[in-house]
Design a protein around this motif. Structure first.
Motif, PDB file in Angstrom:
ATOM      1  N   VAL A 281       0.830  -1.206   0.000  1.00 30.39           N
ATOM      2  CA  VAL A 281       0.000   0.000   0.000  1.00 30.39           C
ATOM      3  C   VAL A 281       0.866   1.258   0.000  1.00 30.39           C
ATOM      4  O   VAL A 281       0.542   2.262  -0.638  1.00 30.39           O
ATOM      5  CB  VAL A 281      -0.925   0.005   1.242  1.00 30.39           C
ATOM      6  N   ALA A 282       1.981   1.202   0.712  1.00 28.70           N
ATOM      7  CA  ALA A 282       2.829   2.378   0.908  1.00 28.70           C
ATOM      8  C   ALA A 282       3.525   2.867  -0.355  1.00 28.70           C
ATOM      9  O   ALA A 282       4.054   3.984  -0.372  1.00 28.70           O
ATOM     10  CB  ALA A 282       3.876   2.088   1.983  1.00 28.70           C
ATOM     11  N   VAL A 283       3.534   2.073  -1.409  1.00 33.50           N
ATOM     12  CA  VAL A 283       4.185   2.520  -2.642  1.00 33.50           C
ATOM     13  C   VAL A 283       3.339   3.528  -3.399  1.00 33.50           C
ATOM     14  O   VAL A 283       3.847   4.231  -4.281  1.00 33.50           O
ATOM     15  CB  VAL A 283       4.500   1.324  -3.592  1.00 33.50           C
TER      16      VAL A 283
ATOM     17  N   ARG B 137      10.737   2.703  -4.093  1.00 29.66           N
ATOM     18  CA  ARG B 137       9.498   3.393  -4.469  1.00 29.66           C
ATOM     19  C   ARG B 137       9.786   4.838  -4.867  1.00 29.66           C
ATOM     20  O   ARG B 137      10.706   5.488  -4.356  1.00 29.66           O
ATOM     21  CB  ARG B 137       8.479   3.337  -3.339  1.00 29.66           C
ATOM     22  N   ALA B 138       8.968   5.341  -5.780  1.00 27.52           N
ATOM     23  CA  ALA B 138       9.157   6.691  -6.299  1.00 27.52           C
ATOM     24  C   ALA B 138       8.827   7.751  -5.252  1.00 27.52           C
ATOM     25  O   ALA B 138       9.487   8.794  -5.179  1.00 27.52           O
ATOM     26  CB  ALA B 138       8.294   6.895  -7.538  1.00 27.52           C
ATOM     27  N   ALA B 139       7.818   7.501  -4.437  1.00 27.08           N
ATOM     28  CA  ALA B 139       7.395   8.473  -3.428  1.00 27.08           C
ATOM     29  C   ALA B 139       8.009   8.158  -2.078  1.00 27.08           C
ATOM     30  O   ALA B 139       7.831   7.062  -1.550  1.00 27.08           O
ATOM     31  CB  ALA B 139       5.867   8.469  -3.310  1.00 27.08           C
ATOM     32  N   ALA B 140       8.743   9.108  -1.527  1.00 29.60           N
ATOM     33  CA  ALA B 140       9.318   8.990  -0.186  1.00 29.60           C
ATOM     34  C   ALA B 140      10.034   7.665   0.052  1.00 29.60           C
ATOM     35  O   ALA B 140       9.677   6.900   0.941  1.00 29.60           O
ATOM     36  CB  ALA B 140       8.221   9.180   0.863  1.00 29.60           C
ATOM     37  N   PRO B 141      11.062   7.365  -0.727  1.00 31.05           N
ATOM     38  CA  PRO B 141      11.798   6.109  -0.516  1.00 31.05           C
ATOM     39  C   PRO B 141      12.484   6.084   0.843  1.00 31.05           C
ATOM     40  O   PRO B 141      12.802   7.136   1.411  1.00 31.05           O
ATOM     41  CB  PRO B 141      12.819   6.108  -1.657  1.00 31.05           C
ATOM     42  N   LEU B 142      12.689   4.883   1.350  1.00 33.76           N
ATOM     43  CA  LEU B 142      13.363   4.718   2.638  1.00 33.76           C
ATOM     44  C   LEU B 142      14.834   5.085   2.499  1.00 33.76           C
ATOM     45  O   LEU B 142      15.572   4.449   1.746  1.00 33.76           O
ATOM     46  CB  LEU B 142      13.233   3.272   3.115  1.00 33.76           C
ATOM     47  N   LYS B 143      15.241   6.111   3.224  1.00 32.42           N
ATOM     48  CA  LYS B 143      16.647   6.529   3.250  1.00 32.42           C
ATOM     49  C   LYS B 143      16.832   7.488   4.428  1.00 32.42           C
ATOM     50  O   LYS B 143      15.870   8.125   4.869  1.00 32.42           O
ATOM     51  CB  LYS B 143      17.053   7.221   1.946  1.00 32.42           C
ATOM     52  N   PRO B 144      18.052   7.607   4.932  1.00 29.37           N
ATOM     53  CA  PRO B 144      18.276   8.534   6.046  1.00 29.37           C
ATOM     54  C   PRO B 144      18.153   9.978   5.581  1.00 29.37           C
ATOM     55  O   PRO B 144      18.541  10.317   4.455  1.00 29.37           O
ATOM     56  CB  PRO B 144      19.714   8.226   6.480  1.00 29.37           C
TER      57      PRO B 144
END
Length: 215
Positions: A87-89, A173-180
């Motif tokens: 869902v988060a993608v 994912r294009a929107a808000a990818p997991l990264k610091p």
């Protein structure tokens, strides 16, 4: 932004939830697990017989989300974690859930918010930012232990594969990818006990409070 806000991000099983809860108790601040939003959306879509890959159906569930929907213990199952990752993608789902998170954090005297895009997107101005990580193997071992405590049975290999799959999805994912966030402090909990991880996080927050004049 009002109050003192701590943004905690990181992949599944790194320990950010436990650290957030202990920081909240230490600081006397409310804690918000943003991952429950996506789990609740996924649960609503599945309950309605919808498709988790259908962005419109997921957005409909997100806009109708009631805070009471976040309380169900079923949301913390491994299956719901996988569903939430799907869902988060969806960019529009993430957009629909921003206000809930920012409203929570804006209340005095502040808040602890954990997730995957808190420091990079949701609360860019948080006074303290921590990116909690750990090796996939240690995260899988922790998740396996959690599931056993909850009465769920799963193979370690399956959990490890699930973590790898979720990491890849979250990071790509294009929107808000997991990264610091650029200004986040990295906290690797691979070889740390819960107490040691909390102590490291506490020291990071103490330094941030001193910088913000709230120590």
């Amino acid at each position: 932004m009002m109050g003192f806000v701590v943004a905690i991000d990181g992949p599944a099983g790194a320990g950010k939830g436990v650290i957030a809860a202990r920081l909240g108790a230490w600081l006397g601040l409310p804690v918000f697990d943003s991952g429950l939003l996506y789990r609740a959306v996924a649960a609503a879509v599945l309950a309605a017989g919808g498709d988790l890959d259908d962005e419109a159906a997921c957005v409909k569930a997100a806009t109708a989300l009631d805070p009471a929907d976040l309380a169900g213990p079923a949301l913390r199952s491994a299956a719901m974690g996988e569903a939430a990752s799907r869902v988060a993608v969806h960019p529009k789902v993430r957009e629909a859930l921003i206000d809930i998170q920012r409203t929570f954090a804006a209340r005095e005297p502040g808040a602890i918010v954990d997730g995957r895009d808190i420091g990079t997107v949701i609360l860019k101005d948080a006074q303290a930012k921590i990116f909690v990580t750990a090796s996939p193997e240690s995260r899988a071992a922790r998740r396996w232990g959690q599931l056993r405590q909850q009465g769920e049975h799963a193979l370690f290999a399956d959990i490890l594969a699930d973590i790898a799959r979720r990491d890849a999805r979250d990071e790509a994912r294009a929107a808000a990818p997991l990264k610091p966030a650029p200004d986040a402090v990295l906290l690797d909990t691979t070889d740390l006990s819960i107490d040691a991880a909390f102590d490291a996080a506490r020291r990071i927050v103490e330094a941030a409070r001193a910088r913000s004049g709230q120590s």
